[in-house]
Scaffold this motif. Structure first.
Motif, PDB file in Angstrom:
ATOM      1  N   SER A   2      93.352   9.254  94.940  1.00  0.00           N
ATOM      2  CA  SER A   2      94.434   8.295  95.192  1.00  0.00           C
ATOM      3  C   SER A   2      93.917   7.302  96.218  1.00  0.00           C
ATOM      4  O   SER A   2      94.250   6.087  96.044  1.00  0.00           O
ATOM      5  CB  SER A   2      95.551   8.829  96.017  1.00  0.00           C
ATOM      6  N   TYR A   3      92.563   7.862  96.563  1.00  0.00           N
ATOM      7  CA  TYR A   3      92.172   6.532  97.605  1.00  0.00           C
ATOM      8  C   TYR A   3      91.092   5.593  96.536  1.00  0.00           C
ATOM      9  O   TYR A   3      90.545   4.621  97.177  1.00  0.00           O
ATOM     10  CB  TYR A   3      91.199   7.198  98.652  1.00  0.00           C
ATOM     11  N   CYS A   4      90.764   5.870  95.541  1.00  0.00           N
ATOM     12  CA  CYS A   4      90.138   5.234  94.489  1.00  0.00           C
ATOM     13  C   CYS A   4      90.664   4.286  93.599  1.00  0.00           C
ATOM     14  O   CYS A   4      90.146   3.315  93.133  1.00  0.00           O
ATOM     15  CB  CYS A   4      89.325   6.404  93.868  1.00  0.00           C
ATOM     16  N   GLY A  27      80.636   5.759  87.762  1.00  0.00           N
ATOM     17  CA  GLY A  27      81.935   5.143  86.893  1.00  0.00           C
ATOM     18  C   GLY A  27      83.155   4.882  87.881  1.00  0.00           C
ATOM     19  O   GLY A  27      83.055   4.455  88.890  1.00  0.00           O
ATOM     20  N   GLY A  28      84.493   5.065  87.148  1.00  0.00           N
ATOM     21  CA  GLY A  28      84.832   6.120  86.752  1.00  0.00           C
ATOM     22  C   GLY A  28      84.050   7.518  86.609  1.00  0.00           C
ATOM     23  O   GLY A  28      83.088   7.514  87.680  1.00  0.00           O
ATOM     24  N   GLU A  29      84.144   8.271  85.522  1.00  0.00           N
ATOM     25  CA  GLU A  29      83.352   9.398  85.600  1.00  0.00           C
ATOM     26  C   GLU A  29      82.355   9.216  84.450  1.00  0.00           C
ATOM     27  O   GLU A  29      82.598   9.249  83.220  1.00  0.00           O
ATOM     28  CB  GLU A  29      84.316  10.686  85.219  1.00  0.00           C
ATOM     29  N   VAL A  58      78.010  14.424  94.229  1.00  0.00           N
ATOM     30  CA  VAL A  58      79.142  14.924  93.647  1.00  0.00           C
ATOM     31  C   VAL A  58      80.254  14.759  94.864  1.00  0.00           C
ATOM     32  O   VAL A  58      80.167  14.961  96.010  1.00  0.00           O
ATOM     33  CB  VAL A  58      79.316  16.351  93.537  1.00  0.00           C
ATOM     34  N   SER A  59      81.444  14.221  93.934  1.00  0.00           N
ATOM     35  CA  SER A  59      82.391  13.977  95.095  1.00  0.00           C
ATOM     36  C   SER A  59      83.367  15.222  95.276  1.00  0.00           C
ATOM     37  O   SER A  59      83.626  15.813  94.290  1.00  0.00           O
ATOM     38  CB  SER A  59      83.404  12.787  94.518  1.00  0.00           C
ATOM     39  N   LEU A  60      83.510  15.586  96.561  1.00  0.00           N
ATOM     40  CA  LEU A  60      84.496  17.002  96.924  1.00  0.00           C
ATOM     41  C   LEU A  60      85.263  16.435  98.107  1.00  0.00           C
ATOM     42  O   LEU A  60      84.595  16.380  98.814  1.00  0.00           O
ATOM     43  CB  LEU A  60      83.721  18.000  96.823  1.00  0.00           C
ATOM     44  N   PHE A  62      86.766   5.979 104.823  1.00  0.00           N
ATOM     45  CA  PHE A  62      87.458   5.519 103.734  1.00  0.00           C
ATOM     46  C   PHE A  62      87.689   3.867 103.830  1.00  0.00           C
ATOM     47  O   PHE A  62      87.899   3.098 105.084  1.00  0.00           O
ATOM     48  CB  PHE A  62      89.149   5.939 104.235  1.00  0.00           C
ATOM     49  N   MET A  63      87.322   3.283 102.728  1.00  0.00           N
ATOM     50  CA  MET A  63      87.360   1.846 102.559  1.00  0.00           C
ATOM     51  C   MET A  63      88.377   1.320 101.922  1.00  0.00           C
ATOM     52  O   MET A  63      89.012   1.819 100.957  1.00  0.00           O
ATOM     53  CB  MET A  63      86.037   1.383 101.820  1.00  0.00           C
ATOM     54  N   PRO A  64      88.874  -0.164 102.330  1.00  0.00           N
ATOM     55  CA  PRO A  64      89.923  -0.770 101.507  1.00  0.00           C
ATOM     56  C   PRO A  64      89.538  -1.297 100.244  1.00  0.00           C
ATOM     57  O   PRO A  64      88.377  -1.915  99.961  1.00  0.00           O
ATOM     58  CB  PRO A  64      90.254  -1.718 102.518  1.00  0.00           C
TER      59      PRO A  64
HETATM   60  N1  SAM Z   1      83.522   9.832  89.411  1.00  0.00           N
HETATM   61  C1  SAM Z   1      82.328   9.843  90.258  1.00  0.00           C
HETATM   62  C2  SAM Z   1      82.748  10.528  91.557  1.00  0.00           C
HETATM   63  O1  SAM Z   1      83.853  10.953  91.625  1.00  0.00           O
HETATM   64  O2  SAM Z   1      81.728  10.642  92.183  1.00  0.00           O
HETATM   65  C3  SAM Z   1      82.003   8.560  90.436  1.00  0.00           C
HETATM   66  C4  SAM Z   1      82.671   7.396  90.857  1.00  0.00           C
HETATM   67  S1  SAM Z   1      83.559   7.422  92.213  1.00  0.00           S
HETATM   68  C5  SAM Z   1      84.281   5.816  92.292  1.00  0.00           C
HETATM   69  C6  SAM Z   1      82.083   7.386  93.440  1.00  0.00           C
HETATM   70  C7  SAM Z   1      82.347   7.421  94.962  1.00  0.00           C
HETATM   71  O3  SAM Z   1      83.207   6.381  95.272  1.00  0.00           O
HETATM   72  C8  SAM Z   1      82.773   8.615  95.105  1.00  0.00           C
HETATM   73  O4  SAM Z   1      82.009   9.367  96.008  1.00  0.00           O
HETATM   74  C9  SAM Z   1      84.262   8.385  95.760  1.00  0.00           C
HETATM   75  O5  SAM Z   1      84.419   9.149  96.733  1.00  0.00           O
HETATM   76  C10 SAM Z   1      83.813   7.045  96.609  1.00  0.00           C
HETATM   77  N2  SAM Z   1      84.979   6.229  96.979  1.00  0.00           N
HETATM   78  C11 SAM Z   1      86.012   5.772  95.917  1.00  0.00           C
HETATM   79  N3  SAM Z   1      86.864   5.086  96.571  1.00  0.00           N
HETATM   80  C12 SAM Z   1      86.625   4.896  97.892  1.00  0.00           C
HETATM   81  C13 SAM Z   1      86.979   4.543  99.050  1.00  0.00           C
HETATM   82  N4  SAM Z   1      88.383   3.735  98.956  1.00  0.00           N
HETATM   83  N5  SAM Z   1      86.456   4.495 100.385  1.00  0.00           N
HETATM   84  C14 SAM Z   1      85.255   5.248 100.448  1.00  0.00           C
HETATM   85  N6  SAM Z   1      84.814   5.818  99.107  1.00  0.00           N
HETATM   86  C15 SAM Z   1      85.265   5.792  97.861  1.00  0.00           C
END
Ligand code: SAM
Length: 335
Positions: free
Chosen positions: A32-34, A73-75, A122-124, A192-194
């Motif tokens: 949701s933050y992305c 990405g995306g993924e 890895v995002s978690l 958390f970024m806008p």
């Molecule tokens: N799908 C991949 C993943 O989940 O890592 C790569 C793309 S994802 C957009 C890349 C990174 O952007 C992730 O680590 C995610 O946590 C971070 N990200 C996305 N939205 C963000 C936000 N609003 N503030 C900070 N980090 C953000």
């Protein structure tokens, strides 16, 4: 300005040696933050870079001093031709790395190894299965968790990215740090970024200072070790003595690292972004498809790069929706 023609130096003296390429706008999670709840307007397939175009553009950047490429990405792993993309980019003299949510990464271990990818982010965002499901709107926690263990076992350098949000996962900061006790990973807490449509509000953000408050409340001064940050590092790195892994904070909001920024970003539809926070874009793909040189556009974009956060040089400016809402959603930038 005096400048080695081969180096992408901006007017603030920063050399740009790091290119992040987004391969795809789609994702198998819905964080949701992305991305906004209603999804994002996807580019028609014909507007996305083919693997040949990705390679051609990357080659031009390498000619101009880029030594590091990160795929995102995306993924990135859901792109069907990811093995070919990796194979092509692996022929360039760069350090190749990838950012993934790791849901399906177990199927790519060999492809990643063969093509020299060692560093995987890895995002978690939660170690709690229910919370993971809530934030990602998908039920994939176990796969991601097990795949992190698999990546470590297979010898990759793993960084785990967790975006912190107040009253959602800030109570897991210490759990995440304890996750590094027996695992040689680096957990990175991201402020958390806008972005457009992610309902950002500064009150939801957990700052660098706040993270350290949690850390200081749980560990003694003697146990907390401040590590040396690598050049151009976006994170402040720490370790708990005796733990195999480390942790870090990426403070893009409260303490931006623009002075040492060496990054450029290429979106999946071939637009160059000179800053994560800037809404400005330069169209490389149309020019490439017209058979014209893309170097002048790249140089112009680099020269236009602003000193701090795409011009939002104060926290007040960052909080103005009309400034940050013009920027793409993170899902179509790539982080
Ligand atoms: N799908 C991949 C993943 O989940 O890592 C790569 C793309 S994802 C957009 C890349 C990174 O952007 C992730 O680590 C995610 O946590 C971070 N990200 C996305 N939205 C963000 C936000 N609003 N503030 C900070 N980090 C953000």
């Amino acid at each position: 300005m005096e400048n080695d023609k081969n180096i992408l130096q901006d007017t603030h003296g920063r050399d740009h040696t790091y290119l992040r390429i987004s391969l795809i706008e789609r994702c198998n999670l819905r964080c949701s933050y992305c991305m906004p709840e209603e999804g994002v307007q996807l580019s028609p397939k014909s507007h996305l870079m083919t693997y040949e175009e990705i390679y051609d553009i990357a080659k031009t950047f390498v000619k101009h001093g880029v030594t590091k490429i990160r795929l995102t990405g995306g993924e990135p792993l859901i792109r069907k031709d990811i093995p070919v993309i990796l194979e092509k980019l692996a022929t360039l003299p760069v350090e190749l790395s990838i950012t993934s949510n790791a849901v399906i990464i177990d199927k790519f271990i060999d492809v990643l190894k063969v093509n020299g990818v060692k560093n995987i982010n890895v995002s978690l965002d939660s170690l709690d299965e229910e919370k993971f499901k809530h934030i990602t709107r998908r039920n994939e926690f176990k796969k991601v968790y097990n795949n992190i263990l698999l990546l470590v076992k297979e010898g990759f350098n793993v960084k785990v990215n967790a975006v912190l949000m107040k009253d959602f996962n800030d109570n897991e900061i210490i759990d995440f740090i304890n996750f590094t006790k027996d695992l040689p990973i680096s957990v990175r807490f991201i402020e958390f970024m806008p972005f457009d449509g992610n309902k950002w509000d500064i009150s939801k953000m957990v700052s660098y200072k706040e993270v350290m408050k949690y850390v200081n409340a749980s560990f003694s001064e003697k146990e907390i070790e401040r590590l040396q940050d690598a050049p151009n590092d976006t994170s402040k790195n720490y370790k708990i003595k005796g733990y195999k892994g480390s942790f870090a904070i990426i403070s893009s909001v409260t303490n931006p690292f623009c002075d040492s920024c060496n990054r450029l970003r290429l979106t999946a539809n071939g637009q160059l972004k000179n800053c994560l926070f800037s809404s400005g874009e330069s169209d490389l793909l149309t020019t490439l498809r017209a058979g014209k040189p893309i170097e002048p556009i790249i140089q112009k974009a680099v020269q236009a790069k602003l000193k701090i956060r795409g011009g939002m040089n104060t926290l007040e400016k960052l909080q103005e929706p009309k400034l940050h809402n013009n920027n793409r959603s993170m899902i179509t930038i790539g982080g």
